[in-house]
Design an enzyme around this catalytic site. Structure first.
Site, PDB file in Angstrom:
ATOM      1  CD  GLU A 129      -2.824  -1.257  -0.014  1.00 57.63           C
ATOM      2  OE1 GLU A 129      -3.202  -2.375  -0.371  1.00 57.63           O
ATOM      3  OE2 GLU A 129      -3.104  -0.204  -0.633  1.00 57.63           O
ATOM      4  CG  HIS A 132      -1.395   1.345  -4.266  1.00 57.89           C
ATOM      5  ND1 HIS A 132      -1.221   1.124  -5.612  1.00 57.89           N
ATOM      6  CD2 HIS A 132      -1.979   0.224  -3.779  1.00 57.89           C
ATOM      7  CE1 HIS A 132      -1.682  -0.076  -5.940  1.00 57.89           C
ATOM      8  NE2 HIS A 132      -2.148  -0.657  -4.838  1.00 57.89           N
ATOM      9  CG  HIS A 138      -2.526  -3.308  -8.495  1.00 58.58           C
ATOM     10  ND1 HIS A 138      -3.892  -3.325  -8.374  1.00 58.58           N
ATOM     11  CD2 HIS A 138      -2.046  -3.120  -7.232  1.00 58.58           C
ATOM     12  CE1 HIS A 138      -4.242  -3.187  -7.113  1.00 58.58           C
ATOM     13  NE2 HIS A 138      -3.138  -3.054  -6.398  1.00 58.58           N
TER      14      HIS A 138
END
Lengths: 199, 125
Positions: A129, A132, A138
């Protein structure tokens, strides 16, 4: 590796980022250390530094565990299923599913598979995470941290070459480090070959 | 709950390996285009959630028809996860679908930069 549309990243004036935990989670120091380790994996290969703050109002990144509907329009779904989600830069929102059972593994173990179980390795999800939060999307490379799925009991915390190339595309290498080649070599030896697909 | 080591995990967890919000999807194994199967609408909601079906209608309007929209979503998903691209709900595809995962979508506005969105340089071996 992939990026969010428009390739958002933290502005160049922000290389020292702060993060804070929502107070109502009352997390132990042991749990907070897991996140510190996860941030370190990204700071080792970039010019970014991460420091914990006690103020969620001033922190760049806010981390919280929430169950079900929690106000961002992306409700969690109980045990397993979706584990966590995080926003693209420079929003800094990192939510984990409060209905999961989380395993806090020893820092030294970088990969491993427990007997099949429905307990999820917290550090593996945190490293993903944070990718991100820094601007990565992804990846289809199975041993990459940014691969979207992880089975209960699996542990995958070392950045793969794909992750390092992606994050350094956004921020460059660590001026004080080896630019990530060592981390990448480490992951290649421990993590097995890439998925064999050049993209 | 947080478990600080494997030995503190109660045995139940070792049994509930597939306890997942999506394990009901496994009964859809073998479905293909043209069929109408109870539960396909929930699978379409899954694909909508992760960006494989972009539709303006609210998620709850999905039908149980195995239509072209679903087949296209399955094709793209199989490419993204390095699975054999069949457009059908074969066992390996459903095994991948039920795995726990990140809540962030794989596709945004119908485009992906995972495998499905890239010009792949692969040589048939």
């Amino acid at each position: 590796y992939s990026f969010f549309p428009g390739k958002p990243r933290w502005p160049s004036r922000k290389r020292d980022l702060t993060y804070a935990f929502v107070p109502q989670n009352n997390l132990t120091d042991e749990v907070k250390r897991v996140f510190a380790r996860a941030f370190t994996r990204w700071s080792e290969v970039t010019p970014l530094n991460f420091t914990r703050s006690e103020s969620i109002l001033r922190a760049d990144i806010v981390i919280g565990f929430f169950a079900g509907e929690h106000g961002d329009g992306e409700p969690f779904d109980g045990a397993m299923g979706t584990l966590a989600h995080a926003s693209s830069p420079p929003t800094g929102m990192f939510h984990l599913d409060g209905d999961e059972d989380w395993l806090i593994s020893e820092g030294e173990i970088s990969r491993g598979i427990l007997p099949v179980t429905s307990v999820v390795d917290l550090e593996s999800v945190a490293v993903h995470e944070i990718g991100h939060l820094l601007g990565l999307g992804h990846s289809s490379v199975e041993n990459a941290i940014m691969y979207p799925a992880i089975a209960g009991g699996d542990r995958k915390v070392e950045l793969a070459k794909d992750d390092i190339e992606g994050i350094q595309h956004l921020y460059g290498g660590n001026p004080n480090g080896d630019g990530g080649s060592q981390a990448s070599r480490r992951s290649e030896t421990s993590g097995g070959a890439e998925s064999g697909v050049d993209s | 709950k947080f478990y600080t080591n494997v030995s503190s995990i109660p045995p139940l967890h070792f049994l509930n390996a597939t306890r997942s919000a999506w394990e009901t999807f496994e009964k859809l194994t073998g479905c293909h285009v043209g069929e109408k199967i109870d539960g396909l609408s929930k699978l379409k909601q899954y694909f909508h959630r992760f960006g494989y079906i972009t539709t303006t209608t609210a998620g709850d309007n999905f039908t149980d028809d195995f239509d072209d929209v679903l087949q296209s979503a399955i094709n793209t998903y199989q490419k993204n996860f390095n699975l054999k691209v069949t457009g059908n709900l074969d066992a390996s595809t459903l095994r991948q679908i039920v795995k726990p995962r990140c809540g962030n979508p794989d596709m945004i506005d119908g485009t992906s930069e995972m495998n499905a969105g890239k010009k792949l340089r692969t040589t048939e071996r």
